[in-house]
Design a protein around this motif. Structure first.
Motif, PDB file in Angstrom:
ATOM      1  N   TYR A 148       4.721 -11.767 -45.493  1.00 30.54           N
ATOM      2  CA  TYR A 148       5.879 -11.148 -44.842  1.00 30.54           C
ATOM      3  C   TYR A 148       6.971 -10.912 -45.878  1.00 30.54           C
ATOM      4  O   TYR A 148       7.063 -11.637 -46.873  1.00 30.54           O
ATOM      5  CB  TYR A 148       6.418 -12.049 -43.723  1.00 30.54           C
ATOM      6  N   ASP A 149       7.786  -9.927 -45.644  1.00 32.02           N
ATOM      7  CA  ASP A 149       8.905  -9.621 -46.522  1.00 32.02           C
ATOM      8  C   ASP A 149       9.921 -10.778 -46.459  1.00 32.02           C
ATOM      9  O   ASP A 149      10.530 -11.011 -45.414  1.00 32.02           O
ATOM     10  CB  ASP A 149       9.562  -8.316 -46.074  1.00 32.02           C
ATOM     11  N   PRO A 150      10.093 -11.526 -47.556  1.00 34.04           N
ATOM     12  CA  PRO A 150      10.994 -12.685 -47.522  1.00 34.04           C
ATOM     13  C   PRO A 150      12.422 -12.310 -47.124  1.00 34.04           C
ATOM     14  O   PRO A 150      13.094 -13.061 -46.402  1.00 34.04           O
ATOM     15  CB  PRO A 150      10.938 -13.205 -48.960  1.00 34.04           C
ATOM     16  N   ALA A 151      12.902 -11.165 -47.589  1.00 36.67           N
ATOM     17  CA  ALA A 151      14.270 -10.744 -47.260  1.00 36.67           C
ATOM     18  C   ALA A 151      14.404 -10.476 -45.764  1.00 36.67           C
ATOM     19  O   ALA A 151      15.418 -10.827 -45.148  1.00 36.67           O
ATOM     20  CB  ALA A 151      14.639  -9.502 -48.060  1.00 36.67           C
ATOM     21  N   ALA A 152      13.389  -9.852 -45.190  1.00 32.78           N
ATOM     22  CA  ALA A 152      13.439  -9.560 -43.756  1.00 32.78           C
ATOM     23  C   ALA A 152      13.407 -10.847 -42.937  1.00 32.78           C
ATOM     24  O   ALA A 152      14.116 -10.972 -41.925  1.00 32.78           O
ATOM     25  CB  ALA A 152      12.272  -8.654 -43.366  1.00 32.78           C
ATOM     26  N   LEU A 153      12.604 -11.812 -43.382  1.00 33.34           N
ATOM     27  CA  LEU A 153      12.553 -13.095 -42.676  1.00 33.34           C
ATOM     28  C   LEU A 153      13.900 -13.807 -42.752  1.00 33.34           C
ATOM     29  O   LEU A 153      14.389 -14.354 -41.759  1.00 33.34           O
ATOM     30  CB  LEU A 153      11.456 -13.977 -43.286  1.00 33.34           C
ATOM     31  N   ALA A 154      14.492 -13.795 -43.943  1.00 32.76           N
ATOM     32  CA  ALA A 154      15.784 -14.460 -44.107  1.00 32.76           C
ATOM     33  C   ALA A 154      16.864 -13.782 -43.265  1.00 32.76           C
ATOM     34  O   ALA A 154      17.694 -14.451 -42.636  1.00 32.76           O
ATOM     35  CB  ALA A 154      16.180 -14.453 -45.583  1.00 32.76           C
ATOM     36  N   ALA A 155      16.832 -12.454 -43.243  1.00 32.24           N
ATOM     37  CA  ALA A 155      17.829 -11.714 -42.459  1.00 32.24           C
ATOM     38  C   ALA A 155      17.694 -12.003 -40.977  1.00 32.24           C
ATOM     39  O   ALA A 155      18.685 -12.029 -40.237  1.00 32.24           O
ATOM     40  CB  ALA A 155      17.686 -10.215 -42.731  1.00 32.24           C
ATOM     41  N   ALA A 156      16.458 -12.228 -40.550  1.00 30.33           N
ATOM     42  CA  ALA A 156      16.216 -12.519 -39.136  1.00 30.33           C
ATOM     43  C   ALA A 156      16.411 -13.991 -38.808  1.00 30.33           C
ATOM     44  O   ALA A 156      16.343 -14.380 -37.641  1.00 30.33           O
ATOM     45  CB  ALA A 156      14.801 -12.084 -38.756  1.00 30.33           C
ATOM     46  N   GLY A 157      16.615 -14.818 -39.842  1.00 33.34           N
ATOM     47  CA  GLY A 157      16.824 -16.244 -39.617  1.00 33.34           C
ATOM     48  C   GLY A 157      15.576 -16.967 -39.179  1.00 33.34           C
ATOM     49  O   GLY A 157      15.643 -17.981 -38.479  1.00 33.34           O
ATOM     50  N   ILE A 158      14.420 -16.460 -39.589  1.00 32.65           N
ATOM     51  CA  ILE A 158      13.144 -17.057 -39.182  1.00 32.65           C
ATOM     52  C   ILE A 158      12.718 -18.107 -40.199  1.00 32.65           C
ATOM     53  O   ILE A 158      12.623 -17.832 -41.390  1.00 32.65           O
ATOM     54  CB  ILE A 158      12.062 -15.984 -39.039  1.00 32.65           C
ATOM     55  N   GLU A 159      12.449 -19.315 -39.712  1.00 34.88           N
ATOM     56  CA  GLU A 159      11.974 -20.398 -40.563  1.00 34.88           C
ATOM     57  C   GLU A 159      10.704 -20.991 -39.976  1.00 34.88           C
ATOM     58  O   GLU A 159      10.469 -20.920 -38.765  1.00 34.88           O
ATOM     59  CB  GLU A 159      13.043 -21.486 -40.691  1.00 34.88           C
ATOM     60  N   LYS A 160       9.912 -21.606 -40.839  1.00 37.56           N
ATOM     61  CA  LYS A 160       8.693 -22.261 -40.371  1.00 37.56           C
ATOM     62  C   LYS A 160       9.042 -23.429 -39.458  1.00 37.56           C
ATOM     63  O   LYS A 160       9.999 -24.170 -39.721  1.00 37.56           O
ATOM     64  CB  LYS A 160       7.878 -22.793 -41.551  1.00 37.56           C
ATOM     65  N   ARG A 161       8.252 -23.607 -38.429  1.00 36.44           N
ATOM     66  CA  ARG A 161       8.449 -24.750 -37.539  1.00 36.44           C
ATOM     67  C   ARG A 161       7.792 -26.003 -38.109  1.00 36.44           C
ATOM     68  O   ARG A 161       8.176 -27.119 -37.777  1.00 36.44           O
ATOM     69  CB  ARG A 161       7.854 -24.445 -36.161  1.00 36.44           C
ATOM     70  N   PHE A 162       6.756 -25.819 -38.915  1.00 33.94           N
ATOM     71  CA  PHE A 162       6.044 -26.947 -39.511  1.00 33.94           C
ATOM     72  C   PHE A 162       5.289 -26.450 -40.733  1.00 33.94           C
ATOM     73  O   PHE A 162       5.126 -25.247 -40.932  1.00 33.94           O
ATOM     74  CB  PHE A 162       5.050 -27.560 -38.503  1.00 33.94           C
ATOM     75  N   SER A 163       4.841 -27.365 -41.552  1.00 33.82           N
ATOM     76  CA  SER A 163       4.060 -27.007 -42.736  1.00 33.82           C
ATOM     77  C   SER A 163       2.635 -26.684 -42.327  1.00 33.82           C
ATOM     78  O   SER A 163       2.029 -27.385 -41.501  1.00 33.82           O
ATOM     79  CB  SER A 163       4.053 -28.160 -43.739  1.00 33.82           C
ATOM     80  N   ASP A 164       2.082 -25.611 -42.874  1.00 26.47           N
ATOM     81  CA  ASP A 164       0.690 -25.275 -42.599  1.00 26.47           C
ATOM     82  C   ASP A 164      -0.253 -25.888 -43.634  1.00 26.47           C
ATOM     83  O   ASP A 164      -1.423 -25.548 -43.702  1.00 26.47           O
ATOM     84  CB  ASP A 164       0.498 -23.752 -42.543  1.00 26.47           C
ATOM     85  N   GLY A 165       0.282 -26.789 -44.444  1.00 28.61           N
ATOM     86  CA  GLY A 165      -0.535 -27.450 -45.445  1.00 28.61           C
ATOM     87  C   GLY A 165      -0.785 -26.606 -46.675  1.00 28.61           C
ATOM     88  O   GLY A 165      -1.484 -27.033 -47.591  1.00 28.61           O
ATOM     89  N   ALA A 166      -0.223 -25.401 -46.697  1.00 35.57           N
ATOM     90  CA  ALA A 166      -0.410 -24.478 -47.828  1.00 35.57           C
ATOM     91  C   ALA A 166      -1.886 -24.262 -48.129  1.00 35.57           C
ATOM     92  O   ALA A 166      -2.267 -24.044 -49.274  1.00 35.57           O
ATOM     93  CB  ALA A 166       0.334 -25.000 -49.059  1.00 35.57           C
ATOM     94  N   PHE A 167      -2.716 -24.316 -47.093  1.00 37.17           N
ATOM     95  CA  PHE A 167      -4.154 -24.141 -47.297  1.00 37.17           C
ATOM     96  C   PHE A 167      -4.497 -22.673 -47.086  1.00 37.17           C
ATOM     97  O   PHE A 167      -4.539 -22.171 -45.965  1.00 37.17           O
ATOM     98  CB  PHE A 167      -4.952 -25.013 -46.337  1.00 37.17           C
ATOM     99  N   THR A 168      -4.719 -21.978 -48.182  1.00 34.47           N
ATOM    100  CA  THR A 168      -5.037 -20.559 -48.167  1.00 34.47           C
ATOM    101  C   THR A 168      -6.295 -20.328 -48.993  1.00 34.47           C
ATOM    102  O   THR A 168      -6.821 -21.247 -49.632  1.00 34.47           O
ATOM    103  CB  THR A 168      -3.895 -19.738 -48.777  1.00 34.47           C
ATOM    104  N   LEU A 169      -6.769 -19.079 -49.006  1.00 32.50           N
ATOM    105  CA  LEU A 169      -7.915 -18.766 -49.853  1.00 32.50           C
ATOM    106  C   LEU A 169      -7.602 -19.051 -51.316  1.00 32.50           C
ATOM    107  O   LEU A 169      -8.445 -19.528 -52.069  1.00 32.50           O
ATOM    108  CB  LEU A 169      -8.310 -17.298 -49.675  1.00 32.50           C
ATOM    109  N   GLY A 170      -6.362 -18.765 -51.716  1.00 25.63           N
ATOM    110  CA  GLY A 170      -5.977 -19.052 -53.088  1.00 25.63           C
ATOM    111  C   GLY A 170      -6.008 -20.536 -53.399  1.00 25.63           C
ATOM    112  O   GLY A 170      -6.442 -20.951 -54.486  1.00 25.63           O
ATOM    113  N   SER A 171      -5.580 -21.357 -52.432  1.00 24.19           N
ATOM    114  CA  SER A 171      -5.547 -22.798 -52.665  1.00 24.19           C
ATOM    115  C   SER A 171      -6.936 -23.403 -52.718  1.00 24.19           C
ATOM    116  O   SER A 171      -7.138 -24.463 -53.322  1.00 24.19           O
ATOM    117  CB  SER A 171      -4.719 -23.497 -51.580  1.00 24.19           C
ATOM    118  N   VAL A 172      -7.921 -22.753 -52.076  1.00 25.34           N
ATOM    119  CA  VAL A 172      -9.303 -23.239 -52.147  1.00 25.34           C
ATOM    120  C   VAL A 172      -9.740 -23.364 -53.595  1.00 25.34           C
ATOM    121  O   VAL A 172     -10.440 -24.306 -53.985  1.00 25.34           O
ATOM    122  CB  VAL A 172     -10.241 -22.293 -51.365  1.00 25.34           C
TER     123      VAL A 172
END
Length: 353
Positions: A148-172
């Motif tokens: 997601y566009d970080p600037a758009a998220l910040a402008a909308a005031g959207i924050e994560k409700r919890f950590s997703d563990g940062a488990f992505t394909l890259g983290s594999v």
């Protein structure tokens, strides 16, 4: 665009040499190496050289993710040069070495699995689907592109409700790199060998995930297309406005196909509920599932009635006025009935509430 086996890449010993960089490794080159070695016959048993030495890279027949060159005619697949801006057809994400190898060899990989011509519609469909659903995430991760566009998220005031563990394909892949304080052999040759061993493990790991996607789309997703298309065409039998779709006989992956059918045909009313048996037997119970707003959304187009949610069996029969109810999930996105007629009655009544 695929590159055929007659590439004259083999050395006198009969083996191709693939070069990539040493040091901290990433998911893109790990997958690029895997796709070549495991899916393209020319590269079967290829020797891997991990180095940043230009002289050693020049001796390699194929180089990925290092070298500062994108020259497919010379089998050079790097994306770090300032002038690089190549993307997959009709996609915005700049490619990494994984995307470059998939761009040039992906059709051949899919065609081999399907035993179909590379220019067939089915091969093209899955080639694109796997890129969008798997490879593109690695391209974005390696190029520092957020979902997601970080600037758009910040402008909308959207924050994560919890950590997703940062488990992505890259983290594999990333988590298979050595820790900063792991012991390193004093001998440079031994140290490189230990690092290379970790890379081989990482390449195999991300490759297994890629193969699971390849198997799913060729063996399960593609055969489901005809089933979903038939059910989509038969919608008026169950609801005049086409809001109920019934999968007869056996459930099949339907979300992707439903969304694409709706987009292609441009229907006035969208499907709200999908009915399917729990198993392919005459005595099977039936499920009613709400269609999500999008494939990965937890929000439904029309959830099952709030007054039904969280109730089961006789109590749900009493509340809904429909016999044979089994359950409705507390979130209202799915329910069940002992029979098809009961599930259909639930769907029809839910449309009215």
């Amino acid at each position: 665009m695929a590159e055929n086996a007659a590439k004259r890449l083999k050395t006198e010993s009969g083996l191709v040499t693939i070069g990539t960089h040493n040091g901290h490794f990433h998911a893109d080159e790990a997958l690029a190496v895997y796709m070549l070695r495991q899916h393209i016959p020319t590269y079967s048993g290829a020797r891997l050289v991990r180095t940043r030495d230009p002289k050693l890279l020049d001796e390699c027949h194929t180089v990925v993710d290092v070298g500062g060159e994108y020259e497919p005619a010379r089998y050079r697949y790097d994306h770090h040069q300032r002038s690089f801006a190549t993307t997959f057809p009709d996609r915005p994400t700049k490619l990494s070495s994984a995307g470059l190898v998939y761009l040039h060899f992906g059709r051949e990989i899919v065609a081999r699995r399907l035993a179909a011509p590379e220019d067939s519609e089915q091969v093209g469909l899955i080639w694109r689907k796997i890129y969008e659903g798997f490879v593109e995430a690695l391209d974005a991760h390696d190029n520092g592109i957020s979902t997601y566009d970080p600037a758009a998220l910040a402008a909308a005031g959207i924050e994560k409700r919890f950590s997703d563990g940062a488990f992505t394909l890259g983290s594999v892949v990333g988590r298979l790199n050595p820790n900063w304080n792991d012991p390193v052999p004093d001998d440079p040759v031994a140290a490189q060998a230990a690092e290379d061993k970790r890379f081989e493990l990482a390449s195999q790991r991300i490759g297994e995930e890629f193969d699971r996607d390849l198997d799913y789309y060729t063996q399960a997703w593609l055969p489901a297309r005809e089933i979903v298309a038939g059910a989509f065409a038969a919608r008026p039998e169950f609801d005049g406005e086409g809001r109920i779709m019934v999968l007869q006989g056996q459930s099949a992956p339907w979300k992707d196909h439903l969304y694409s059918l709706e987009e292609q045909i441009q229907v006035a009313g969208k499907v709200l509920y999908v009915l399917y048996p729990e198993k392919p037997t005459l005595d099977a119970k039936w499920r009613i599932q709400c269609v999500p707003n999008s494939k990965d959304s937890f929000q439904s187009r029309k959830p099952l009635p709030e007054v039904w949610r969280g109730f089961r069996d006789d109590k749900l029969d009493e509340i809904s006025g429909i016999n044979g109810c089994v359950f409705v999930h507390a979130a209202g996105f799915i329910g069940g009935n002992k029979s098809f007629d009961g599930a259909l009655a639930m769907a029809k009544k839910a449309l009215e509430i």
